[in-house]
Design an enzyme around this catalytic site. Structure first.
Site, mmCIF file in Angstrom:
data_model
loop_
_atom_site.group_PDB
_atom_site.id
_atom_site.type_symbol
_atom_site.label_atom_id
_atom_site.label_comp_id
_atom_site.label_asym_id
_atom_site.label_seq_id
_atom_site.Cartn_x
_atom_site.Cartn_y
_atom_site.Cartn_z
ATOM 1 N N TYR A 62 63.210 46.878 63.930
ATOM 2 C CA TYR A 62 62.460 47.672 62.942
ATOM 3 C C TYR A 62 60.959 47.390 63.004
ATOM 4 O O TYR A 62 60.142 48.276 62.735
ATOM 5 C CB TYR A 62 63.022 47.442 61.533
ATOM 6 C CG TYR A 62 64.357 48.144 61.347
ATOM 7 C CD1 TYR A 62 65.556 47.452 61.504
ATOM 8 C CD2 TYR A 62 64.398 49.512 61.102
ATOM 9 C CE1 TYR A 62 66.769 48.104 61.383
ATOM 10 C CE2 TYR A 62 65.617 50.175 60.985
ATOM 11 C CZ TYR A 62 66.800 49.477 61.136
ATOM 12 O OH TYR A 62 68.006 50.131 61.037
ATOM 13 N N ASP A 102 60.869 57.672 58.194
ATOM 14 C CA ASP A 102 59.419 57.743 58.398
ATOM 15 C C ASP A 102 58.774 58.353 57.149
ATOM 16 O O ASP A 102 59.474 58.827 56.258
ATOM 17 C CB ASP A 102 59.087 58.564 59.663
ATOM 18 C CG ASP A 102 59.523 60.027 59.583
ATOM 19 O OD1 ASP A 102 60.270 60.497 60.456
ATOM 20 O OD2 ASP A 102 59.106 60.720 58.616
ATOM 21 N N HIS A 117 68.334 57.549 53.377
ATOM 22 C CA HIS A 117 68.595 56.399 54.251
ATOM 23 C C HIS A 117 67.506 55.340 54.132
ATOM 24 O O HIS A 117 67.415 54.446 54.977
ATOM 25 C CB HIS A 117 68.721 56.846 55.714
ATOM 26 C CG HIS A 117 69.984 57.622 55.969
ATOM 27 N ND1 HIS A 117 70.173 58.373 57.095
ATOM 28 C CD2 HIS A 117 71.112 57.794 55.220
ATOM 29 C CE1 HIS A 117 71.364 58.944 57.057
ATOM 30 N NE2 HIS A 117 71.946 58.625 55.918
ATOM 31 N N THR A 185 68.906 67.949 62.479
ATOM 32 C CA THR A 185 69.938 66.911 62.386
ATOM 33 C C THR A 185 71.170 67.348 63.163
ATOM 34 O O THR A 185 71.525 68.515 63.190
ATOM 35 C CB THR A 185 70.285 66.595 60.907
ATOM 36 O OG1 THR A 185 71.264 65.550 60.864
ATOM 37 C CG2 THR A 185 70.793 67.807 60.162
ATOM 38 N N ASN A 211 67.496 74.217 64.028
ATOM 39 C CA ASN A 211 67.645 73.057 64.913
ATOM 40 C C ASN A 211 67.300 73.439 66.352
ATOM 41 O O ASN A 211 67.366 74.624 66.710
ATOM 42 C CB ASN A 211 69.093 72.538 64.834
ATOM 43 C CG ASN A 211 69.199 71.067 65.181
ATOM 44 O OD1 ASN A 211 68.545 70.224 64.577
ATOM 45 N ND2 ASN A 211 70.005 70.766 66.197
HETATM 46 N N1 APR Z 1 63.057 70.542 66.755
HETATM 47 C C1 APR Z 1 64.222 70.702 66.064
HETATM 48 N N2 APR Z 1 65.329 69.955 66.283
HETATM 49 C C2 APR Z 1 65.252 68.999 67.229
HETATM 50 C C3 APR Z 1 64.079 68.771 67.989
HETATM 51 C C4 APR Z 1 62.956 69.588 67.715
HETATM 52 N N3 APR Z 1 61.801 69.440 68.384
HETATM 53 N N4 APR Z 1 64.336 67.755 68.870
HETATM 54 C C5 APR Z 1 65.616 67.366 68.648
HETATM 55 N N5 APR Z 1 66.168 68.114 67.678
HETATM 56 C C6 APR Z 1 67.535 68.034 67.137
HETATM 57 C C7 APR Z 1 68.584 67.611 68.139
HETATM 58 O O1 APR Z 1 69.103 68.751 68.814
HETATM 59 C C8 APR Z 1 69.637 66.967 67.227
HETATM 60 O O2 APR Z 1 70.571 67.944 66.788
HETATM 61 O O3 APR Z 1 67.525 67.042 66.149
HETATM 62 C C9 APR Z 1 68.836 66.472 66.022
HETATM 63 C C10 APR Z 1 68.683 64.969 65.972
HETATM 64 O O4 APR Z 1 69.967 64.432 65.801
HETATM 65 P P1 APR Z 1 70.134 62.842 65.721
HETATM 66 O O5 APR Z 1 69.360 62.211 66.823
HETATM 67 O O6 APR Z 1 71.602 62.561 65.598
HETATM 68 O O7 APR Z 1 69.377 62.426 64.367
HETATM 69 P P2 APR Z 1 69.914 62.611 62.893
HETATM 70 O O8 APR Z 1 70.829 63.789 62.787
HETATM 71 O O9 APR Z 1 68.734 62.564 61.994
HETATM 72 O O10 APR Z 1 70.795 61.269 62.671
HETATM 73 C C11 APR Z 1 71.344 61.078 61.378
HETATM 74 O O11 APR Z 1 72.110 58.880 62.039
HETATM 75 O O12 APR Z 1 71.564 57.062 63.278
HETATM 76 C C12 APR Z 1 71.674 57.527 61.993
HETATM 77 O O13 APR Z 1 70.543 56.825 60.082
HETATM 78 C C13 APR Z 1 70.348 57.483 61.292
HETATM 79 O O14 APR Z 1 69.353 59.096 59.805
HETATM 80 C C14 APR Z 1 70.013 58.943 61.066
HETATM 81 C C15 APR Z 1 71.365 59.606 61.067
#
Ligand code: APR
Length: 245
Positions: A62, A102, A117, A185, A211
């Site tokens: 972190y 963030d 989170h 997400t 997304n």
């Molecule tokens: N614009 C829009 N979407 C995007 C972009 C972009 N430029 N770049 C990536 N993505 C999408 C990806 O396609 C994916 O579906 O963002 C999503 C990110 O997914 P993850 O990496 O799984 O992140 P997240 O969904 O926030 O994870 C949820 O998991 O690890 C834990 O606590 C952590 O809060 C996090 C949680």
């Protein structure tokens, strides 16, 4: 697809964001090919057991991410700005629920928001439960600003196996919203991944996924628009505000 006629300018909106909304600001996502979990495993750095086993490794993970966030090159992007503008310009209530740790939403101007989170720029004392703003490194030797004890300071971040923050307030908002928007997400982590069902089944809300690519939960949404957040989010907010007149 046109906006649903059920939507009126005083309709409550709930927005969920994930790491994808911060990607174009220079912060890594978790599950993309180059994501954080492709470089380090959740079990090593993002569980209470990992912290008990090797606090230095978890703090180091972190500390690096905290300093990356504080790099001046990392700034809110047009998607963060569009959501802050929506909160100001939309006559109805707009609640932003972010999975992100963030502070880019706040720096873009969002105020009515929940960090379900936790937040990387806050530290939690395991001894007295005090939460303090934190921009430096954390270690076992870090004294708590409130109780002075060392050995108990951790990032104020919700780890796997821990309860996310403000779940009651989030479910109450989902139960009464007319529009649920999920942004950046992957729909892999619950309870956030289940919010779309809650909004649809309890509130009868219109549900939209914005997304880069279809998420794991895309079929649960009434509408989906795919592309970079800095393009699809401002465009969708503009359509919404045209409805508000
Ligand atoms: N614009 C829009 N979407 C995007 C972009 C972009 N430029 N770049 C990536 N993505 C999408 C990806 O396609 C994916 O579906 O963002 C999503 C990110 O997914 P993850 O990496 O799984 O992140 P997240 O969904 O926030 O994870 C949820 O998991 O690890 C834990 O606590 C952590 O809060 C996090 C949680």
């Amino acid at each position: 697809m046109a906006l649903p006629v059920t939507l009126t300018p005083d309709s409550p909106i709930v927005i969920l964001t994930g790491a994808g909304i911060s990607k174009e600001s220079g912060l890594d996502t978790f599950r993309d090919a180059d994501g954080i979990w492709s470089k380090v495993s959740i079990e090593e750095v993002a569980t209470p057991e990992a912290f008990a086993r090797d606090p230095g490794k978890v703090q180091g993970f972190y500390n690096v991410r905290r300093q990356s966030l504080l790099n001046p090159t990392v700034q809110p992007n047009a998607a963060h700005a569009a959501l802050a503008h929506l909160e100001t310009a939309w006559p109805g209530d707009v609640l932003l629920v972010t999975q992100n740790i963030d502070d880019l939403h706040e720096r873009a101007g969002s105020t009515n928001m929940i960090h379900m989170h936790g937040e990387m720029l806050k530290a939690l004392c395991n001894h007295c439960d005090a939460v303090s703003p934190w921009r430096g490194d954390l270690s076992d030797a870090t004294p708590c600003p409130d109780c002075g004890a060392t050995g108990g300071m951790r990032p104020d971040v919700v780890w796997f196996g821990e309860m996310p923050y403000e779940m009651e307030r989030i479910f109450a908002a989902l139960a009464r919203c007319a529009l649920f928007i999920s942004i950046g997400t992957s729909g892999n982590v619950y309870p956030a991944a289940g919010f779309v069902q809650e909004a649809r089944q309890v509130a009868g809300a219109h549900t939209v996924e914005l997304n880069l690519e279809p998420s794991s939960g895309v079929t649960a949404f009434a509408e989906a628009r795919h592309g970079p957040a800095t393009e699809v989010v401002p465009a969708y907010v503009k359509e919404l505000l045209a409805l508000a007149g």
